[in-house]
Structure formats: C-alpha cells, structure tokens
Design a protein around this motif. Structure first.
Motif, PDB file in Angstrom:
ATOM      1  N   TYR A  62      38.553  47.439  53.841  1.00 15.98           N
ATOM      2  CA  TYR A  62      39.168  46.139  53.580  1.00 15.98           C
ATOM      3  C   TYR A  62      38.890  45.685  52.147  1.00 15.98           C
ATOM      4  O   TYR A  62      39.773  45.171  51.463  1.00 15.98           O
ATOM      5  CB  TYR A  62      38.647  45.119  54.589  1.00 15.98           C
ATOM      6  N   GLU A  65      41.090  47.629  49.908  1.00 13.85           N
ATOM      7  CA  GLU A  65      42.463  47.109  50.000  1.00 13.85           C
ATOM      8  C   GLU A  65      42.616  45.829  49.182  1.00 13.85           C
ATOM      9  O   GLU A  65      43.598  45.667  48.442  1.00 13.85           O
ATOM     10  CB  GLU A  65      42.785  46.834  51.473  1.00 13.85           C
ATOM     11  N   LEU A  66      41.657  44.942  49.291  1.00 14.21           N
ATOM     12  CA  LEU A  66      41.698  43.701  48.500  1.00 14.21           C
ATOM     13  C   LEU A  66      41.609  43.997  47.006  1.00 14.21           C
ATOM     14  O   LEU A  66      42.307  43.374  46.197  1.00 14.21           O
ATOM     15  CB  LEU A  66      40.561  42.762  48.909  1.00 14.21           C
ATOM     16  N   HIS A  67      40.784  44.958  46.643  1.00 11.69           N
ATOM     17  CA  HIS A  67      40.641  45.331  45.240  1.00 11.69           C
ATOM     18  C   HIS A  67      41.954  45.881  44.696  1.00 11.69           C
ATOM     19  O   HIS A  67      42.383  45.519  43.594  1.00 11.69           O
ATOM     20  CB  HIS A  67      39.514  46.358  45.091  1.00 11.69           C
ATOM     21  N   ALA A  69      44.963  45.284  45.861  1.00 11.10           N
ATOM     22  CA  ALA A  69      45.934  44.187  45.817  1.00 11.10           C
ATOM     23  C   ALA A  69      45.688  43.307  44.597  1.00 11.10           C
ATOM     24  O   ALA A  69      46.639  42.890  43.913  1.00 11.10           O
ATOM     25  CB  ALA A  69      45.860  43.365  47.096  1.00 11.10           C
ATOM     26  N   LEU A  70      44.436  43.020  44.313  1.00  9.86           N
ATOM     27  CA  LEU A  70      44.101  42.209  43.147  1.00  9.86           C
ATOM     28  C   LEU A  70      44.498  42.927  41.859  1.00  9.86           C
ATOM     29  O   LEU A  70      45.095  42.316  40.959  1.00  9.86           O
ATOM     30  CB  LEU A  70      42.598  41.902  43.130  1.00  9.86           C
ATOM     31  N   PHE A  96      43.077  34.949  48.200  1.00 10.98           N
ATOM     32  CA  PHE A  96      42.607  35.981  49.116  1.00 10.98           C
ATOM     33  C   PHE A  96      41.600  35.459  50.131  1.00 10.98           C
ATOM     34  O   PHE A  96      41.363  36.089  51.153  1.00 10.98           O
ATOM     35  CB  PHE A  96      41.966  37.142  48.348  1.00 10.98           C
TER      36      PHE A  96
END
Length: 132
Positions: A62, A65-67, A69-70, A96
């Motif tokens: 997760y 994934e956030l990294h 997306a950022l 986020f």
C-alpha cells in the motif's frame, strides 16, 4: 580447560510475576498496533483472520502504491513557483489521508508507570498492582 559458570541471583516470585505482566502488556500493545495498521490498509481492513506477516506485506504494498501515485501526480503537475510547489505538495499529501484518520486514533494516554518516580514493582507499598 575450565568452564566458567555464570552465577545468577535467584529471582523473587514478585520479579517473575512482574516480568510476566510486562510481557503480556507488551504483547497487547503489539497486537493493538497490528490491528491499527490492518485498519489503515484498504486491501485487508475488512478481513478478520490475517497473519501479522500478511499485514506487514500488504502495508508495504500500500505504501508503494501511494508512493507511485504521488510520484505520478508530481510529474504530471506543472509547477511555476517554489511557493506554489509547497502548497501543491501539501494539498496532494492531504488528499491521500482519509478524512476520518485523525478521528479514528485514540488520544495518547499517559501510562501510570510513566508518572511514577519509582517503578511499581520496586515500591514497597502493600497494595497489589492493577493491570488493565
């Protein structure tokens, strides 16, 4: 050849009980933190019986994934000034974070032991210790 024997002082029953209580307390804290982490990861938040290894693996996925997306949002955003850069980045990071994230967390409680000058297992009081 001589063997060195380690001589240890025998522990009192109070010390043994205090150590057992401390282990249980730390285990409860650790399990609570794993459940908090599980609740933050959307892929496993609704599942009940998940191993700790799975919780950590899914949390790492997760975060990756956030990294990603950022990073993709930052590369797609045209930034003209350094002040605008900071504001855009701040807004992006806040987008986020779930809106109820700070409401879900319990306020940090001050532990009774931390308020004491001498740990309870060393004090000479006659009253038994309470563990919640």
């Amino acid at each position: 050849m001589t063997k060195l024997l380690s001589i240890t002082k025998p522990k009192s029953s109070a010390q043994i009980v205090a150590k057992q209580h401390m282990k249980k307390h730390l285990k409860r804290i650790r399990n609570k933190e794993y459940s908090r982490l599980r609740d933050m990861v959307p892929a496993i938040a609704k599942k009940q019986n998940i191993s700790k290894v799975t919780v950590i693996e899914e949390a790492v996925r997760y975060i990756d994934e956030l990294h990603r997306a950022l990073a993709s949002r930052l590369t797609n955003t045209e930034i003209s000034s350094s002040q605008g850069n900071a504001d855009i980045l701040k807004d992006l990071v806040h987008s986020f974070i779930p809106t109820d994230f700070y409401e879900r967390r319990a306020p940090p409680s001050v532990d009774f032991e931390k308020q004491q000058k001498v740990p309870s297992y060393l004090s000479r009081s006659k009253r038994p210790a309470r563990f919640v």
